[in-house]
Write a protein that holds these residues in place. Structure first.
Motif, PDB file in Angstrom:
ATOM      1  N   ASN A 107       4.507  77.635 -30.485  1.00 26.67           N
ATOM      2  CA  ASN A 107       5.486  77.301 -29.458  1.00 26.67           C
ATOM      3  C   ASN A 107       4.979  76.083 -28.691  1.00 26.67           C
ATOM      4  OD1 ASN A 107       6.976  77.150 -27.052  1.00 26.67           O
ATOM      5  ND2 ASN A 107       7.379  79.348 -27.082  1.00 26.67           N
ATOM      6  N   PRO A 108       5.777  75.014 -28.575  1.00 27.29           N
ATOM      7  CA  PRO A 108       5.322  73.800 -27.874  1.00 27.29           C
ATOM      8  C   PRO A 108       4.831  74.076 -26.457  1.00 27.29           C
ATOM      9  CG  PRO A 108       7.364  73.373 -29.049  1.00 27.29           C
ATOM     10  CD  PRO A 108       7.134  74.844 -29.134  1.00 27.29           C
ATOM     11  N   TRP A 109       5.485  75.008 -25.751  1.00 31.06           N
ATOM     12  CA  TRP A 109       5.043  75.345 -24.400  1.00 31.06           C
ATOM     13  C   TRP A 109       3.628  75.923 -24.414  1.00 31.06           C
ATOM     14  CZ3 TRP A 109       7.446  73.886 -20.072  1.00 31.06           C
ATOM     15  CH2 TRP A 109       8.807  73.548 -20.138  1.00 31.06           C
ATOM     16  N   ASP A 110       3.337  76.744 -25.409  1.00 27.02           N
ATOM     17  CA  ASP A 110       2.006  77.333 -25.512  1.00 27.02           C
ATOM     18  C   ASP A 110       0.953  76.274 -25.799  1.00 27.02           C
ATOM     19  OD1 ASP A 110       3.264  79.750 -25.164  1.00 27.02           O
ATOM     20  OD2 ASP A 110       3.445  80.131 -27.320  1.00 27.02           O
ATOM     21  N   VAL A 111       1.318  75.299 -26.618  1.00 23.87           N
ATOM     22  CA  VAL A 111       0.391  74.208 -26.924  1.00 23.87           C
ATOM     23  C   VAL A 111       0.089  73.409 -25.658  1.00 23.87           C
ATOM     24  CG1 VAL A 111       0.069  72.090 -28.248  1.00 23.87           C
ATOM     25  CG2 VAL A 111       1.190  74.062 -29.314  1.00 23.87           C
ATOM     26  N   GLY A 127       6.498  82.948 -29.748  1.00 21.37           N
ATOM     27  CA  GLY A 127       5.706  82.174 -28.811  1.00 21.37           C
ATOM     28  C   GLY A 127       4.478  82.901 -28.333  1.00 21.37           C
ATOM     29  N   TRP A 128       3.663  82.185 -27.526  1.00 19.07           N
ATOM     30  CA  TRP A 128       2.401  82.716 -27.030  1.00 19.07           C
ATOM     31  C   TRP A 128       2.631  83.988 -26.231  1.00 19.07           C
ATOM     32  CZ3 TRP A 128      -0.428  80.358 -22.303  1.00 19.07           C
ATOM     33  CH2 TRP A 128      -1.631  81.028 -22.110  1.00 19.07           C
ATOM     34  N   PHE A 129       3.662  83.977 -25.376  1.00 17.48           N
ATOM     35  CA  PHE A 129       3.982  85.115 -24.534  1.00 17.48           C
ATOM     36  C   PHE A 129       5.071  85.974 -25.183  1.00 17.48           C
ATOM     37  CE2 PHE A 129       2.478  81.707 -21.901  1.00 17.48           C
ATOM     38  CZ  PHE A 129       1.634  82.316 -21.014  1.00 17.48           C
ATOM     39  N   ALA A 130       5.121  85.954 -26.517  1.00 21.08           N
ATOM     40  CA  ALA A 130       6.231  86.594 -27.212  1.00 21.08           C
ATOM     41  C   ALA A 130       6.192  88.100 -27.074  1.00 21.08           C
ATOM     42  CB  ALA A 130       6.202  86.226 -28.687  1.00 21.08           C
ATOM     43  N   ALA A 131       7.343  88.700 -27.062  1.00 24.48           N
ATOM     44  CA  ALA A 131       7.448  90.144 -26.970  1.00 24.48           C
ATOM     45  C   ALA A 131       7.393  90.742 -28.361  1.00 24.48           C
ATOM     46  CB  ALA A 131       8.757  90.532 -26.281  1.00 24.48           C
ATOM     47  N   ARG A 132       6.445  91.605 -28.608  1.00 23.24           N
ATOM     48  CA  ARG A 132       6.314  92.219 -29.917  1.00 23.24           C
ATOM     49  C   ARG A 132       7.344  93.337 -30.048  1.00 23.24           C
ATOM     50  NH1 ARG A 132       0.791  95.108 -31.137  1.00 23.24           N
ATOM     51  NH2 ARG A 132       1.648  96.508 -29.563  1.00 23.24           N
ATOM     52  N   ASN A 133       8.152  93.200 -31.096  1.00 21.01           N
ATOM     53  CA  ASN A 133       9.193  94.182 -31.361  1.00 21.01           C
ATOM     54  C   ASN A 133      10.016  94.459 -30.108  1.00 21.01           C
ATOM     55  OD1 ASN A 133       8.202  94.465 -33.972  1.00 21.01           O
ATOM     56  ND2 ASN A 133       6.758  96.059 -33.351  1.00 21.01           N
ATOM     57  N   SER A 134      10.245  93.420 -29.332  1.00 23.46           N
ATOM     58  CA  SER A 134      10.967  93.585 -28.080  1.00 23.46           C
ATOM     59  C   SER A 134      12.283  92.837 -28.159  1.00 23.46           C
ATOM     60  CB  SER A 134      10.134  93.061 -26.909  1.00 23.46           C
ATOM     61  OG  SER A 134      10.907  93.010 -25.728  1.00 23.46           O
ATOM     62  N   SER A 135      13.280  93.334 -27.487  1.00 22.56           N
ATOM     63  CA  SER A 135      14.575  92.674 -27.474  1.00 22.56           C
ATOM     64  C   SER A 135      14.750  91.808 -26.238  1.00 22.56           C
ATOM     65  CB  SER A 135      15.688  93.719 -27.511  1.00 22.56           C
ATOM     66  OG  SER A 135      15.589  94.576 -26.391  1.00 22.56           O
ATOM     67  N   SER A 136      13.760  91.795 -25.349  1.00 22.35           N
ATOM     68  CA  SER A 136      13.895  91.021 -24.120  1.00 22.35           C
ATOM     69  C   SER A 136      13.559  89.567 -24.385  1.00 22.35           C
ATOM     70  CB  SER A 136      12.963  91.582 -23.039  1.00 22.35           C
ATOM     71  OG  SER A 136      11.629  91.244 -23.329  1.00 22.35           O
ATOM     72  N   SER A 137      13.937  88.726 -23.422  1.00 23.64           N
ATOM     73  CA  SER A 137      13.638  87.306 -23.531  1.00 23.64           C
ATOM     74  C   SER A 137      12.645  86.888 -22.453  1.00 23.64           C
ATOM     75  CB  SER A 137      14.922  86.490 -23.410  1.00 23.64           C
ATOM     76  OG  SER A 137      15.588  86.816 -22.221  1.00 23.64           O
ATOM     77  N   SER A 138      11.809  87.814 -22.012  1.00 27.14           N
ATOM     78  CA  SER A 138      10.827  87.492 -20.978  1.00 27.14           C
ATOM     79  C   SER A 138       9.574  86.914 -21.588  1.00 27.14           C
ATOM     80  CB  SER A 138      10.476  88.750 -20.185  1.00 27.14           C
ATOM     81  OG  SER A 138       9.814  89.662 -21.025  1.00 27.14           O
TER      82      SER A 138
END
Length: 328
Positions: free
Chosen positions: A39-43, A15-26
């Motif tokens: 990601n539909p939310w990003d759109v 997604g737009w706010f995706a974590a790069r190489n991150s295991s978190s879901s923030s």
């Protein structure tokens, strides 16, 4: 967006706010290297940014190209429209850079732009509230040089503080090198977001207090006018109720848009699902979409200019009746 596994899952979030190489879901504003599926939310956020930009661009152009709109009231409305315009552009640019031109440096810059613009938007709402209160409290001295000077001081403080807040992640106060310090909106740190949230609650508290005082002044003025002109009590009641209802709509709209996100910024952390941040952030962006309707398009002078433009008979020297901020 919601993870299928637990927060410590190795699956990277998309997604737009995706974590790069991150295991978190923030929610992560850090750009990514690999191409991302939309990601539909990003759109939706990008579409919101487009609508926000178009609305506020109209207000900025009308105020800038109309010499009659140089009164303090219109300068503050112009500041609000400029801030919201930058916020809309920031949403569009961040979407474009994250999905089509990934760059960590550019992502920090657009993050700084978003922080600056949304901070300036909230602070501009505060300055408009202060101006409305003073136009009622000091009605006899409102139209003076002191008002113009005070307006410029408020604008300088608003944009100075907003730019400082926006420069913090760009100048190094971010969580790119220390993921454990991240907030629900990366790359902002948890402490940075807490400061922004506390600042918002302080602004909201001042606005609430000012609007309570405005309601008292409006009620008192309506009662005095009713007594002087021998109006019926029912007429006085209707006038007062209409004024209070307008103020309640203004403050209620602001609160409903920003309070969920501000509260979640204090309670959430980087391990929370990004869905929660999307759900609370989207209404906050809607505030920048609603502001032009409440503060600009309802203004009769601005309406006259817009109608003149639509009819092809616009003149920048159109005469206007001087109005108080309390009329808007």
């Amino acid at each position: 967006m919601m993870e299928e596994g637990p927060p410590n899952s190795s699956k990277a979030q998309q997604g737009w706010f995706a974590a790069r190489n991150s295991s978190s879901s923030s929610l992560d504003l850090e750009s990514v290297v690999r191409p991302l599926p939309l990601n539909p939310w990003d759109v939706v956020l990008c579409i919101s940014g487009t609508i926000i930009s178009c609305e506020n661009a109209i207000v900025v152009v009308v105020i800038f190209y109309t010499p009659a709109f140089r009164a303090p009231m219109f300068l503050l409305i112009g500041s609000l429209a400029t801030a919201d315009l930058l916020a809309g552009l920031g949403l569009i640019l961040h979407f474009a850079f994250v999905y089509f031109i990934p760059s960590e440096a550019v992502s920090l810059l657009t993050m700084g732009l978003l922080v600056t613009s949304f901070t300036a938007s909230v602070c501009s709402l505060l300055t408009i509230t202060i101006d409305r209160y003073l136009s009622l409290y000091n009605a006899l001295t409102y139209y003076s040089e002191r008002t113009v000077t005070r307006t410029y001081i408020m604008l300088i403080l608003t944009w100075g503080a907003s730019i400082c807040y926006g420069l913090l992640p760009v100048m190094g106060w971010n969580c790119l090198k220390e993921p454990s310090s991240c907030s629900i909106v990366k790359p902002l740190t948890k402490n940075h977001l807490i400061i922004l949230s506390i600042s918002f609650f302080m602004v909201f508290a001042v606005m609430l207090q000012l609007y309570v005082q405005i309601c008292r002044i409006v009620c008192r003025h309506a009662h005095q006018i009713a007594v002087q002109r021998h109006f019926l009590a029912s007429s006085h009641y209707v006038t007062t109720r209409k004024g209070i209802a307008t103020l309640a709509i203004i403050l209620g709209t602001f609160a409903s848009c920003w309070l969920p996100f501000a509260i979640y910024c204090l309670l959430g952390d980087y391990s929370y699902p990004a869905l929660y941040t999307y759900v609370t952030l989207l209404p906050a962006t809607y505030n920048s979409m609603i502001n032009p309707v409440i503060y600009a398009f309802r203004n009769q002078e601005i309406q006259k200019v817009l109608w003149a433009v639509c009819c092809g008979c616009f003149s920048p020297t159109l005469p206007f009746r001087s109005r108080s901020p309390s009329d808007v």
